[in-house]
Design an enzyme around this catalytic site. Structure first.
Site, PDB file in Angstrom:
ATOM      1  N   GLY A   1     -13.589 -20.435  28.394  1.00 21.54           N
ATOM      2  CA  GLY A   1     -14.123 -19.340  29.035  1.00 21.54           C
ATOM      3  C   GLY A   1     -14.575 -18.145  27.992  1.00 21.54           C
ATOM      4  O   GLY A   1     -14.802 -18.445  27.017  1.00 21.54           O
ATOM      5  N   CYS A   2     -14.202 -17.045  28.475  1.00 24.69           N
ATOM      6  CA  CYS A   2     -14.546 -15.943  27.719  1.00 24.69           C
ATOM      7  C   CYS A   2     -13.578 -15.738  26.502  1.00 24.69           C
ATOM      8  O   CYS A   2     -12.661 -15.876  26.490  1.00 24.69           O
ATOM      9  CB  CYS A   2     -14.555 -14.562  28.590  1.00 24.69           C
ATOM     10  N   PHE A   3     -14.357 -15.615  25.417  1.00 26.83           N
ATOM     11  CA  PHE A   3     -13.557 -15.499  23.967  1.00 26.83           C
ATOM     12  C   PHE A   3     -12.626 -14.378  24.019  1.00 26.83           C
ATOM     13  O   PHE A   3     -11.731 -14.334  23.337  1.00 26.83           O
ATOM     14  CB  PHE A   3     -14.360 -15.713  22.875  1.00 26.83           C
TER      15      PHE A   3
END
Length: 173
Positions: free
Chosen positions: A14-16
């Site tokens: 997902g989002c870093f």
């Protein structure tokens, strides 16, 4: 003194911003770096990766002290902080750049990741979609992405996505 050298791993889930915010709280994680990996386009930018045409995933590169935290423990935490059964999606973040992926740096990491995946699959009713691949070239994200949550805790994304994950895992946002 017979201490192991620092090691590295590269994970996408997902989002870093989320991965980095969560992993910075783990003892033995010495350094985190948000970035991109797994695609064909050299020197990708955030905008390029977000358009979904580079093949890169948002990832976090971790440098860790194996005498403090073992690689399998890093992977155990990985399974807790994202949904490895949703293809190319984590919550409202949709696209191949948000895929679940473990990039390994050596055969021991590959073997341990395979074992971890097998164990995690036994705990889940839906199949894992996590990729397991050799570590490709890592491209650092633009500086404004690193330590994003620490620098912008009041940002809407941080409040709606990252802070609840931290609380769920018992960490103070």
């Amino acid at each position: 003194m017979n201490q192991k050298k620092d090691e590295e791993t590269l994970l996408g889930g997902g989002c870093f911003w989320c991965l980095e915010a969560l992993y910075t709280r783990i003892e033995g994680i010495l350094e985190t770096q948000s970035g991109y990996a797994g695609g064909e386009h050299p020197d990708p930018s955030y905008e390029m990766v977000c358009n979904g045409t580079t093949g890169h995933a948002e990832v976090v590169h971790l440098r860790f002290a194996p005498h403090t935290i073992a690689y399998p423990a890093i992977l155990e935490f990985f399974w807790k902080i994202h949904d490895p059964t949703t293809l190319n999606r984590q919550g409202a973040d949709v696209g191949t750049q948000y895929r679940s992926v473990i990039f390994y740096y050596n055969e021991l990491q590959r073997s341990q990741a395979e074992q971890s995946m097998t164990e995690e699959q036994q705990r889940r009713s839906r199949p894992l979609v996590t990729q397991l691949l050799p570590a490709p070239r890592f491209y650092s994200a633009e500086p404004y992405h690193n330590r994003y949550f620490e620098r912008h805790p009041g940002a809407p994304y941080c409040n709606m996505v990252i802070a609840p994950k931290l609380r769920k895992l018992g960490y103070k946002p």
